[in-house]
Design a protein around this motif. Sequence first.
Motif, PDB file in Angstrom:
ATOM      1  N   TRP A  62     -47.531 -69.920 -86.229  1.00  0.00           N
ATOM      2  CA  TRP A  62     -46.205 -69.366 -86.449  1.00  0.00           C
ATOM      3  C   TRP A  62     -45.095 -70.407 -86.457  1.00  0.00           C
ATOM      4  N   ASN A  63     -45.161 -71.374 -85.550  1.00  0.00           N
ATOM      5  CA  ASN A  63     -44.019 -72.245 -85.258  1.00  0.00           C
ATOM      6  C   ASN A  63     -43.409 -72.968 -86.442  1.00  0.00           C
ATOM      7  N   LYS A  65     -43.502 -72.320 -89.689  1.00  0.00           N
ATOM      8  CA  LYS A  65     -43.456 -71.514 -90.913  1.00  0.00           C
ATOM      9  C   LYS A  65     -42.013 -71.105 -91.225  1.00  0.00           C
ATOM     10  N   LYS A  67     -39.242 -68.269 -92.705  1.00  0.00           N
ATOM     11  CA  LYS A  67     -39.107 -66.831 -92.447  1.00  0.00           C
ATOM     12  C   LYS A  67     -40.036 -66.044 -93.376  1.00  0.00           C
ATOM     13  N   ARG A  70     -43.611 -66.401 -92.276  1.00  0.00           N
ATOM     14  CA  ARG A  70     -43.839 -65.626 -91.046  1.00  0.00           C
ATOM     15  C   ARG A  70     -44.021 -64.150 -91.368  1.00  0.00           C
TER      16      ARG A  70
END
Length: 100
Positions: A62-63, A65, A67, A70
């Motif tokens: 996740w970190n 990526k 918006k 995500r």
Amino acid sequence: TEGLSLDLAQPESKRAIEVDGPCHYLRDPSSGDSVAKGPTRFKSRLLRAFGWRVSHLAFFEWNDKSKFEREQLLVEKLVELGVAATTLLRNRFARAGPIR
């Protein structure tokens, strides 16, 4: 399932997404990969035993990526669980507390 909590859950269908931060992982010294810690794996096994389908969203997925990426990742996790992406748009997944 008394005593367990989930990050995102749809109790009526027993589907959930667990958002796992760095404290849920250890670094494998031989490969350098992040590996889920015992308590995280145990909780997943318990939930499966109670009939829940759980998908994990790890911090390292996740970190870094955007918006858009995500949102795509979240939709992929929902699809893994067999939840239609429109469910997310209708906010049917809610922040969950203890499972009942």
